[in-house]
Design a protein around this motif. Structure first.
Motif, PDB file in Angstrom:
ATOM      1  N   UNK A   1     -17.227 -10.106  -5.074  1.00  0.00           N
ATOM      2  CA  UNK A   1     -16.899  -9.435  -6.341  1.00  0.00           C
ATOM      3  C   UNK A   1     -16.558  -7.969  -6.112  1.00  0.00           C
ATOM      4  N   UNK A   2     -17.335  -7.308  -5.268  1.00  0.00           N
ATOM      5  CA  UNK A   2     -17.117  -5.890  -4.977  1.00  0.00           C
ATOM      6  C   UNK A   2     -15.753  -5.704  -4.306  1.00  0.00           C
ATOM      7  N   UNK A   3     -15.470  -6.538  -3.327  1.00  0.00           N
ATOM      8  CA  UNK A   3     -14.195  -6.436  -2.614  1.00  0.00           C
ATOM      9  C   UNK A   3     -13.022  -6.706  -3.554  1.00  0.00           C
ATOM     10  N   UNK A   4     -13.149  -7.723  -4.387  1.00  0.00           N
ATOM     11  CA  UNK A   4     -12.080  -8.056  -5.331  1.00  0.00           C
ATOM     12  C   UNK A   4     -11.859  -6.904  -6.311  1.00  0.00           C
ATOM     13  N   UNK A   5     -12.947  -6.331  -6.803  1.00  0.00           N
ATOM     14  CA  UNK A   5     -12.854  -5.179  -7.703  1.00  0.00           C
ATOM     15  C   UNK A   5     -12.134  -4.032  -6.998  1.00  0.00           C
ATOM     16  N   UNK A   6     -12.572  -3.696  -5.786  1.00  0.00           N
ATOM     17  CA  UNK A   6     -12.011  -2.566  -5.059  1.00  0.00           C
ATOM     18  C   UNK A   6     -10.517  -2.766  -4.797  1.00  0.00           C
ATOM     19  N   UNK A   7     -10.166  -3.963  -4.336  1.00  0.00           N
ATOM     20  CA  UNK A   7      -8.763  -4.230  -4.021  1.00  0.00           C
ATOM     21  C   UNK A   7      -7.876  -4.230  -5.267  1.00  0.00           C
ATOM     22  N   UNK A   8      -8.414  -4.673  -6.385  1.00  0.00           N
ATOM     23  CA  UNK A   8      -7.614  -4.667  -7.614  1.00  0.00           C
ATOM     24  C   UNK A   8      -7.484  -3.264  -8.182  1.00  0.00           C
ATOM     25  N   UNK A   9      -8.456  -2.440  -7.919  1.00  0.00           N
ATOM     26  CA  UNK A   9      -8.479  -1.086  -8.488  1.00  0.00           C
ATOM     27  C   UNK A   9      -7.805  -0.067  -7.576  1.00  0.00           C
ATOM     28  N   UNK A  10      -8.007  -0.183  -6.277  1.00  0.00           N
ATOM     29  CA  UNK A  10      -7.559   0.850  -5.344  1.00  0.00           C
ATOM     30  C   UNK A  10      -6.597   0.333  -4.275  1.00  0.00           C
ATOM     31  N   UNK A  11      -5.943  -0.763  -4.542  1.00  0.00           N
ATOM     32  CA  UNK A  11      -5.016  -1.327  -3.568  1.00  0.00           C
ATOM     33  C   UNK A  11      -3.861  -0.353  -3.308  1.00  0.00           C
ATOM     34  N   UNK A  12      -3.504  -0.168  -2.042  1.00  0.00           N
ATOM     35  CA  UNK A  12      -2.427   0.750  -1.685  1.00  0.00           C
ATOM     36  C   UNK A  12      -1.079   0.050  -1.560  1.00  0.00           C
ATOM     37  N   UNK A  13      -1.054  -1.260  -1.706  1.00  0.00           N
ATOM     38  CA  UNK A  13       0.192  -2.019  -1.581  1.00  0.00           C
ATOM     39  C   UNK A  13       0.841  -2.225  -2.950  1.00  0.00           C
TER      40      UNK A  13
END
Length: 75
Positions: free
Chosen positions: A62-74
């Motif tokens: 959940x944490x990783x999914x949140x982070x990637x959806x919020x702070x993704x650089x792509x």
């Protein structure tokens, strides 16, 4: 007979939509959780299980999914 078939189908659809809602609601993080995730990420990087260990009821996924959806650089 046809009425009972329709009832079963509509119950299955309701169950599916409830699962989607439950899955989406887990991605809502409080402001405190967001701050903690950001601070922990700055300290330990992408060690999601370590970060999740500091937030009761949250998983590393959940944490990783949140982070990637919020702070993704792509983008």
């Amino acid at each position: 007979m046809a009425d009972s078939d329709q009832s079963t189908t509509s119950n299955d659809a309701s169950a599916d939509s409830r699962e989607d809602v439950n899955e989406d609601s887990k991605l809502h993080f409080s402001e405190d959780e967001e701050i903690l995730i950001t601070r922990m990420f700055n300290l330990v990087g992408e060690r999601w299980s370590l970060i999740a260990g500091r937030i009761p009821g949250r998983t590393a996924k959940e944490i990783e999914k949140y982070w990637n959806s919020r702070y993704s650089t792509s983008q």
